[in-house]
Write a protein that holds these residues in place. Structure first.
Motif, PDB file in Angstrom:
ATOM      1  N   GLY A 105       6.280  19.491 -36.306  1.00  0.00           N
ATOM      2  CA  GLY A 105       5.930  20.760 -35.667  1.00  0.00           C
ATOM      3  C   GLY A 105       5.101  21.654 -36.577  1.00  0.00           C
ATOM      4  O   GLY A 105       5.150  22.869 -36.487  1.00  0.00           O
TER       5      GLY A 105
ATOM      6  N   ASN B  38      10.072  23.148 -31.081  1.00  0.00           N
ATOM      7  CA  ASN B  38      10.118  21.963 -31.950  1.00  0.00           C
ATOM      8  C   ASN B  38      11.142  22.069 -33.071  1.00  0.00           C
ATOM      9  O   ASN B  38      11.030  21.409 -34.111  1.00  0.00           O
ATOM     10  CB  ASN B  38       8.712  21.674 -32.524  1.00  0.00           C
ATOM     11  CG  ASN B  38       7.707  21.456 -31.411  1.00  0.00           C
ATOM     12  OD1 ASN B  38       7.925  20.614 -30.546  1.00  0.00           O
ATOM     13  ND2 ASN B  38       6.637  22.247 -31.378  1.00  0.00           N
TER      14      ASN B  38
ATOM     15  N   ILE C 249       3.361  17.213 -30.935  1.00  0.00           N
ATOM     16  CA  ILE C 249       3.481  16.675 -32.296  1.00  0.00           C
ATOM     17  C   ILE C 249       2.813  15.314 -32.470  1.00  0.00           C
ATOM     18  O   ILE C 249       2.793  14.768 -33.565  1.00  0.00           O
ATOM     19  CB  ILE C 249       4.957  16.655 -32.792  1.00  0.00           C
ATOM     20  CG1 ILE C 249       5.838  15.754 -31.927  1.00  0.00           C
ATOM     21  CG2 ILE C 249       5.538  18.052 -32.847  1.00  0.00           C
ATOM     22  CD1 ILE C 249       7.274  15.664 -32.447  1.00  0.00           C
TER      23      ILE C 249
ATOM     24  N   GLN D  57       2.054  17.845 -38.819  1.00  0.00           N
ATOM     25  CA  GLN D  57       2.111  17.804 -37.352  1.00  0.00           C
ATOM     26  C   GLN D  57       3.408  17.192 -36.825  1.00  0.00           C
ATOM     27  O   GLN D  57       4.043  17.730 -35.919  1.00  0.00           O
ATOM     28  CB  GLN D  57       0.916  17.029 -36.790  1.00  0.00           C
ATOM     29  CG  GLN D  57       0.939  17.008 -35.263  1.00  0.00           C
ATOM     30  CD  GLN D  57      -0.226  16.255 -34.655  1.00  0.00           C
ATOM     31  OE1 GLN D  57      -0.838  15.416 -35.304  1.00  0.00           O
ATOM     32  NE2 GLN D  57      -0.530  16.556 -33.418  1.00  0.00           N
ATOM     33  N   GLU D  58       3.806  16.041 -37.418  1.00  0.00           N
ATOM     34  CA  GLU D  58       4.986  15.341 -36.877  1.00  0.00           C
ATOM     35  C   GLU D  58       6.247  16.176 -37.033  1.00  0.00           C
ATOM     36  O   GLU D  58       7.269  15.897 -36.414  1.00  0.00           O
ATOM     37  CB  GLU D  58       5.146  13.951 -37.509  1.00  0.00           C
ATOM     38  CG  GLU D  58       5.574  13.915 -38.960  1.00  0.00           C
ATOM     39  CD  GLU D  58       4.440  14.186 -39.960  1.00  0.00           C
ATOM     40  OE1 GLU D  58       3.302  14.498 -39.536  1.00  0.00           O
ATOM     41  OE2 GLU D  58       4.701  14.093 -41.176  1.00  0.00           O
TER      42      GLU D  58
ATOM     43  N   SER E 210       1.771  24.738 -27.758  1.00  0.00           N
ATOM     44  CA  SER E 210       2.891  23.843 -27.451  1.00  0.00           C
ATOM     45  C   SER E 210       3.604  24.377 -26.221  1.00  0.00           C
ATOM     46  O   SER E 210       4.250  25.424 -26.273  1.00  0.00           O
ATOM     47  CB  SER E 210       3.845  23.784 -28.653  1.00  0.00           C
ATOM     48  OG  SER E 210       5.014  23.077 -28.306  1.00  0.00           O
TER      49      SER E 210
END
Ligand code: HEC
Ligand code: HEC
Length: 344
Positions: A88, A270, A333, A85-86, A192
């Motif tokens: 993207g 991202n 994110i 996740q962090e 997003s």
């Protein structure tokens, strides 16, 4: 004198209780569950859910499954192992991701966002429906290397999954369809649309001068393929990486030599967090990507015509970098509704 025992006991008991309850219950989603909300500057999504209407129970189950290593052959790898996740939902810093037994895959793990708008999946577009998408990583010997029948058996024998499937689909007898439905619900709701760039489109912010110049350049030189606002037109194009591409790309599906080295145009959402770049992760930084577009393009016969004449000065590259950094969606994110439920 203080009786430490008397003070400590309730604490110890409390901690045990906390640990115990954490293990048993998933943390609830934050906010009210609203299903798919189409951002007002987005087109209509491609995936319409059909019979798979998203529910809070279905989404939460999909999320749990996305982070479930039990779905892999040796219990070591989940979808989240290659889609962080962090970053993207890409696999940061890795050109190729590791599957079970440390085997390396053949392509770079892409970012994931706005998948409900995707008409096709994978760099070669080999998969055309979000509901069948997970079958590839689940069964690929270089990824999770498991069979659907064995996954269903493991989930059916698990202490909580039958209940969770019951809550989501009204039956505790777990089928491959419901497994794929749950994963599709989770993936399709991964929207997003809260970057600075989105805020600009919605009139909620203004750009700095370099960002503004970057956006103008982007619209001139990049947006024919990285079409706004999803930042891809989902076409398959050759962006001049190699004179002869070892990876056939789209030709793997169409068997046409004229499709060799054509890859699906990736979304750039991202992008500052999804290095390394391209189907094989050959570029480690966005500067390297821009050097490629500026002076590295190889004139292969399949090259997209608009790239043949592309030039970028050093200032233009700087401005583009400023623009690309506006595509980071910090809310996305860090949104706990998409994070590993075991870690919340
Ligand atoms: C071992 C690493 C690995 C695991 C595990 C993994 N993926 Fe992927 N994923 C990849 C790679 C690499 C690609 C790109 C493959 C290609 O383009 O040919 C990809 C592509 C995708 C895509 C397509 C994105 C696009 O832009 O078209 C989706 C969606 C996806 N994965 C979802 C999942 C789900 C769901 C799971 C779990 C069931 C999963 N992945 C497990 C590495 C992984
Ligand atoms: C002719 C279509 C086309 C144009 C124009 C184009 N690109 Fe691309 N771009 C692609 C394709 C196709 C890929 C994926 C290639 C691959 O996976 O190997 C890509 C990949 C990228 C990537 C890497 C994405 C990732 O996740 O790995 C970035 C960054 C990028 N482009 C930025 C730009 C910028 C900035 C411009 C304008 C200067 C631009 N592109 C112009 C087709 C295009």
């Amino acid at each position: 004198m203080l009786n430490t025992k008397r003070y400590l006991l309730p604490w110890v008991a409390g901690i045990f209780l906390l640990l115990f309850s954490c293990q048993r219950e998933e943390p609830p989603l934050s906010g009210t569950f609203k299903g798919l909300e189409v951002p007002k500057h987005f087109p209509e999504p491609v995936y319409r859910f059909g019979e798979n209407t998203p529910t809070e129970a279905g989404f939460s189950l999909g999320r749990k499954l996305f982070y479930e290593p039990l779905l892999s052959k040796d219990g070591s790898i989940s979808c989240g192992s290659c889609h962080h996740q962090e970053a993207g939902f890409s696999d940061p810093g890795k050109a190729f991701s590791e599957g079970v037994n440390g085997k390396l895959g053949l392509r770079n793990s892409p970012a994931m966002a706005n998948l409900a708008w995707f008409p096709s999946f994978m760099a070669d577009g080999g998969i055309n429906h979000i509901e069948v998408m997970p079958i590839a990583p689940l069964t690929d010997s270089l990824e999770m290397a498991e069979s659907l029948s064995s996954i269903l058996k493991k989930l059916q024998g698990h202490k909580t999954y039958p209940q969770l499937f019951e809550a989501a689909f009204g039956t505790d007898s777990i089928t491959d369809q419901n497994l794929l439905y749950a994963l599709a619900q989770f993936m399709a709701l991964m929207v997003s649309a809260n970057s600075k760039y989105d805020d600009l489109l919605n009139g909620k912010t203004t750009f700095s001068l370099p960002e503004e110049r970057g956006l103008t350049l982007f619209r001139e030189k990049c947006a024919s393929c990285h079409q706004e606002p999803l930042l891809t037109d989902f076409s398959f194009r050759n962006n001049g990486l190699d004179l002869y591409s070892e990876d056939p790309g789209r030709a793997r599906i169409t068997l046409q030599e004229s499709d060799r080295g054509k890859f699906k145009v990736p979304s750039l959402r991202n992008i500052a967090f999804t290095a390394p770049y391209m189907h094989d992760g050959r570029f480690n930084t966005l500067s390297e990507v821009l050097d490629h577009y500026g002076e590295g393009i190889k004139s292969t016969p399949n090259l997209a015509p608009e790239l043949a004449a592309l030039t970028l000065s050093e200032t233009e590259k700087q401005d583009l970098l400023h623009f690309l950094s506006t595509l980071t969606d910090y809310k996305y994110i860090t949104d706990t509704n998409f994070s590993n439920p075991q870690k919340n």
